[in-house]
Design a protein around this motif. Structure first.
Motif, mmCIF file in Angstrom:
data_model
loop_
_atom_site.group_PDB
_atom_site.id
_atom_site.type_symbol
_atom_site.label_atom_id
_atom_site.label_comp_id
_atom_site.label_asym_id
_atom_site.label_seq_id
_atom_site.Cartn_x
_atom_site.Cartn_y
_atom_site.Cartn_z
ATOM 1 N N ALA A 1 -5.377 4.246 -8.455
ATOM 2 C CA ALA A 1 -4.086 4.900 -8.256
ATOM 3 C C ALA A 1 -2.915 3.940 -8.441
ATOM 4 O O ALA A 1 -1.766 4.347 -8.350
ATOM 5 C CB ALA A 1 -4.037 5.506 -6.851
ATOM 6 N N CYS A 2 -3.177 2.657 -8.678
ATOM 7 C CA CYS A 2 -2.091 1.665 -8.671
ATOM 8 C C CYS A 2 -2.125 0.764 -9.906
ATOM 9 O O CYS A 2 -2.835 -0.242 -9.935
ATOM 10 C CB CYS A 2 -2.181 0.809 -7.409
ATOM 11 S SG CYS A 2 -0.866 -0.422 -7.324
ATOM 12 N N PRO A 3 -1.348 1.122 -10.929
ATOM 13 C CA PRO A 3 -1.343 0.335 -12.169
ATOM 14 C C PRO A 3 -0.951 -1.131 -11.964
ATOM 15 O O PRO A 3 -1.458 -1.998 -12.665
ATOM 16 C CB PRO A 3 -0.293 1.040 -13.040
ATOM 17 C CG PRO A 3 -0.168 2.404 -12.464
ATOM 18 C CD PRO A 3 -0.474 2.293 -10.999
ATOM 19 N N SER A 4 -0.086 -1.435 -11.009
ATOM 20 C CA SER A 4 0.373 -2.823 -10.911
ATOM 21 C C SER A 4 -0.718 -3.714 -10.314
ATOM 22 O O SER A 4 -0.917 -4.848 -10.757
ATOM 23 C CB SER A 4 1.712 -2.912 -10.174
ATOM 24 O OG SER A 4 1.518 -3.060 -8.800
ATOM 25 N N CYS A 5 -1.462 -3.215 -9.330
ATOM 26 C CA CYS A 5 -2.597 -4.005 -8.811
ATOM 27 C C CYS A 5 -3.681 -4.142 -9.869
ATOM 28 O O CYS A 5 -4.340 -5.163 -9.983
ATOM 29 C CB CYS A 5 -3.171 -3.379 -7.537
ATOM 30 S SG CYS A 5 -2.140 -3.644 -6.087
ATOM 31 N N ARG A 6 -3.859 -3.070 -10.670
ATOM 32 C CA ARG A 6 -4.844 -3.133 -11.744
ATOM 33 C C ARG A 6 -4.478 -4.234 -12.736
ATOM 34 O O ARG A 6 -5.328 -4.979 -13.197
ATOM 35 C CB ARG A 6 -4.886 -1.798 -12.475
ATOM 36 C CG ARG A 6 -6.208 -1.146 -12.351
ATOM 37 C CD ARG A 6 -6.198 0.336 -12.527
ATOM 38 N NE ARG A 6 -5.420 0.911 -13.573
ATOM 39 C CZ ARG A 6 -4.822 2.095 -13.449
ATOM 40 N NH1 ARG A 6 -4.904 2.747 -12.317
ATOM 41 N NH2 ARG A 6 -4.132 2.593 -14.438
ATOM 42 N N ALA B 1 -10.790 2.259 -5.282
ATOM 43 C CA ALA B 1 -10.081 3.538 -5.136
ATOM 44 C C ALA B 1 -8.575 3.311 -5.232
ATOM 45 O O ALA B 1 -7.862 4.063 -5.904
ATOM 46 C CB ALA B 1 -10.446 4.191 -3.803
ATOM 47 N N HIS B 2 -8.090 2.250 -4.593
ATOM 48 C CA HIS B 2 -6.661 1.944 -4.695
ATOM 49 C C HIS B 2 -6.282 1.596 -6.137
ATOM 50 O O HIS B 2 -5.263 2.066 -6.654
ATOM 51 C CB HIS B 2 -6.277 0.797 -3.762
ATOM 52 C CG HIS B 2 -4.860 0.340 -3.968
ATOM 53 N ND1 HIS B 2 -3.781 1.092 -3.553
ATOM 54 C CD2 HIS B 2 -4.346 -0.743 -4.593
ATOM 55 C CE1 HIS B 2 -2.659 0.467 -3.907
ATOM 56 N NE2 HIS B 2 -2.975 -0.639 -4.539
ATOM 57 N N LEU B 3 -7.084 0.768 -6.787
ATOM 58 C CA LEU B 3 -6.762 0.353 -8.164
ATOM 59 C C LEU B 3 -6.663 1.565 -9.086
ATOM 60 O O LEU B 3 -5.843 1.593 -10.005
ATOM 61 C CB LEU B 3 -7.828 -0.611 -8.697
ATOM 62 C CG LEU B 3 -7.909 -1.970 -7.994
ATOM 63 C CD1 LEU B 3 -9.034 -2.797 -8.598
ATOM 64 C CD2 LEU B 3 -6.595 -2.733 -8.100
ATOM 65 N N HIS C 1 1.254 -1.694 1.560
ATOM 66 C CA HIS C 1 0.547 -0.571 0.947
ATOM 67 C C HIS C 1 -0.324 -0.976 -0.232
ATOM 68 O O HIS C 1 -0.850 -0.136 -0.930
ATOM 69 C CB HIS C 1 1.506 0.563 0.519
ATOM 70 C CG HIS C 1 2.267 1.153 1.676
ATOM 71 N ND1 HIS C 1 3.175 0.441 2.421
ATOM 72 C CD2 HIS C 1 2.237 2.381 2.229
ATOM 73 C CE1 HIS C 1 3.669 1.212 3.364
ATOM 74 N NE2 HIS C 1 3.122 2.388 3.280
ATOM 75 N N HIS C 2 -0.432 -2.280 -0.493
ATOM 76 C CA HIS C 2 -1.305 -2.792 -1.558
ATOM 77 C C HIS C 2 -2.197 -3.889 -0.970
ATOM 78 O O HIS C 2 -1.803 -4.529 -0.005
ATOM 79 C CB HIS C 2 -0.485 -3.409 -2.700
ATOM 80 C CG HIS C 2 0.484 -2.455 -3.315
ATOM 81 N ND1 HIS C 2 0.151 -1.637 -4.377
ATOM 82 C CD2 HIS C 2 1.767 -2.182 -3.012
ATOM 83 C CE1 HIS C 2 1.204 -0.897 -4.691
ATOM 84 N NE2 HIS C 2 2.196 -1.201 -3.886
ATOM 85 N N PRO C 3 -3.348 -4.154 -1.577
ATOM 86 C CA PRO C 3 -4.145 -5.297 -1.115
ATOM 87 C C PRO C 3 -3.371 -6.596 -1.340
ATOM 88 O O PRO C 3 -2.572 -6.679 -2.277
ATOM 89 C CB PRO C 3 -5.382 -5.261 -2.014
ATOM 90 C CG PRO C 3 -5.397 -3.909 -2.649
ATOM 91 C CD PRO C 3 -3.981 -3.437 -2.687
ATOM 92 N N SER C 4 -3.609 -7.612 -0.502
ATOM 93 C CA SER C 4 -2.989 -8.914 -0.724
ATOM 94 C C SER C 4 -3.562 -9.533 -1.996
ATOM 95 O O SER C 4 -4.640 -9.140 -2.461
ATOM 96 C CB SER C 4 -3.285 -9.830 0.464
ATOM 97 O OG SER C 4 -4.671 -10.108 0.517
HETATM 98 ZN ZN LIG Z 1 -1.506 -1.653 -5.498
#
Ligand SMILES: [Zn+2]
Lengths: 211, 263
Positions: A34-39, A30-32, A5-8
């Protein structure tokens, strides 16, 4: 589809290094949003980029480079819009909202698409809206596909992708995602190559989508 | 909930409201959909999709041998030099607070030649690289008030500006957008403060990089300086894609641990 559910990490590195195509940048951005950890991961990679930049051997500039810059610094900055939101979606790049407003067209009953950008090569980036409970006809892709869910959720095999989730699949995956019954699903998709329908529904459906 | 956090984060980043609810008429007076879409739809398609490809930024691709050599010779500077890096953050703050032209001149002298160097490594010809280096430093001046030294090192911030301008330019080459169109400014989210208390310190980032294996450091360097996504880097190095991906994953895990444990 990958199930994380996250980019590699590799995709995040490409994003941070600036080597993704703009359409893919939109999907990852768009994912970033919504996703603090990938950011946080992206920002760490960018910090490494900053160190690399600082370590580069300087390149000679034109003799008047600095005076030219100083002569221009009072020029007003261009307007900035960065990311935009609408009440029912996760935050998206401005171009994506613009596409939704201006280039939306019904592709089949319950389905609309809105092209966002085209290229390079056969990469197509578009918004796809599918009605509650409806399934996207069984298909494969000629190349990779990045998806971010902006609204609602869909189920693909054993995995559910909800608002903000990122999905990646490459060309050899055959699937028929199904939208959950509780509401419509809007996805931002960057796909390489045309969809290849795997059943008659898909073959009927494809020319309407015409992405 | 994530949205709320993100909203806080982005307005912090831009110090202005960037939100427009597409379901409501725009009340701010600013036309949120910009210039392009005031044309009719046919025009938009032409502008967006019908443009000829211009390849002004790209000389012929360089060989894998060149890339390997390039990755190896990139000098690693000492930590002592890095300690001076905080000075550059102060300069950006001085620009923001009092329009300090001397600070700008110093910042320009240090970073513009390096930004040019970066852009040439990414394939730009000298003149185009110089133009974009100019534009990068001008953006530093204009956006200095957005820079937050507790969130990012000056070098990180300037790197992201150069990277974004470069992508915008490539995008304009691809399908021209009127130069005054505000949408050419590219949206790029960054990390929330809580998760990244350390990335503003270049010394710590350097220490974290030093813990990477040579293989890991090599793929990351190539990612930054070869203008190629990881799949093509794997091809150039003659490595299986899975190997490159796992090196990047391990490198990231190490950076994450190093930067978190130092908090
Ligand atoms: Zn993520």
């Amino acid at each position: 589809m990958t199930s994380s559910h996250h980019p590699s990490t590799a995709v995040l590195v490409d994003y941070a290094a600036g080597t993704l195509a703009i359409g893919q940048v939109f999907v990852v951005a768009a994912h970033l949003g919504a996703c603090p950890s990938c950011r946080a991961d992206v920002e760490r990679i960018e910090a490494v980029g900053g160190v690399f930049l600082n370590d580069l051997p300087p390149e000679k500039l034109a003799p008047d480079a600095l005076s030219r810059a100083l002569a221009q610094i009072e020029r007003p900055a261009p307007a900035s819009t960065v990311m935009q939101a609408r009440a029912d979606w996760i935050t998206v790049p401005r171009d994506v909202l613009e596409a939704a407003r201006r280039r939306r067209r019904w592709a089949a009953p319950g389905v609309w698409v809105a092209p966002v950008t085209k290229g390079p090569g056969d990469l197509r980036t578009y918004l796809l809206r599918v009605a509650p409970g409806m399934s996207v006809p069984r298909h494969t892709h000629r190349g990779s596909e990045m998806v971010c869910v902006l609204k609602g959720a869909f189920v693909d095999g054993a995995h559910t992708y909800a608002r903000g989730d990122f999905a990646y699949s490459d060309g050899d995956v055959e699937h028929c995602p199904v939208v959950t019954r509780d509401g419509e699903c809007v996805c931002l998709v960057a796909a390489q190559g045309a969809l290849i329908p795997r059943d008659w529904v898909g073959r009927v459906f494809q020319p309407f989508v015409g992405i | 909930m994530t949205f709320r956090c993100f909203e806080t984060w982005i307005s912090h980043l831009t110090r202005r409201s960037v939100y427009v609810d597409a379901t409501l008429p725009d009340q701010s007076g600013y036309d949120p959909v910009g210039r392009v879409i005031r044309r009719d739809l046919g025009d938009v398609e032409k502008v967006m999709y019908g443009a000829p490809q211009i390849k002004s930024l790209r000389p012929p691709p360089r060989s894998a041998a060149f890339l390997r050599r390039d990755a190896r010779v990139m000098p690693r500077r000492t930590e002592a030099a890095a300690r001076g890096a905080a000075v550059y953050s102060d300069m950006i703050v001085a620009i923001a607070q009092r329009g300090d032209r001397d600070a700008f001149a110093s910042l320009f002298s240090h970073f513009a030649p390096r930004v040019k160097s970066y852009l040439m490594r990414m394939g730009a010809v000298s003149e185009a690289a110089e133009e974009l280096a100019q534009e990068t430093l001008l953006t530093v001046w204009r956006k200095a008030s957005v820079f937050d030294p507790s969130r990012a090192a000056a070098s990180t911030w300037i790197f992201t500006i150069a990277r974004n301008l470069r992508i915008d330019l490539a995008r304009k080459d691809n399908r021209p957008i009127p130069a005054e169109d505000p949408s050419v400014e590219r949206p790029l989210p960054a990390a929330p403060e809580a998760l990244l208390a350390v990335a503003q310190d270049e010394v710590l980032i350097r220490r974290a990089i030093a813990t990477l294996s040579d293989d890991q450091a090599q793929v990351i360097r190539l990612a930054f300086f070869s203008d190629k996504p990881h799949a093509e880097i794997a091809e150039d190095l003659g490595l299986p894609l899975g190997t490159v991906k796992s090196r990047l994953r391990l490198a990231m895990a190490r950076l994450r641990v190093r930067l978190e444990s130092l908090q």
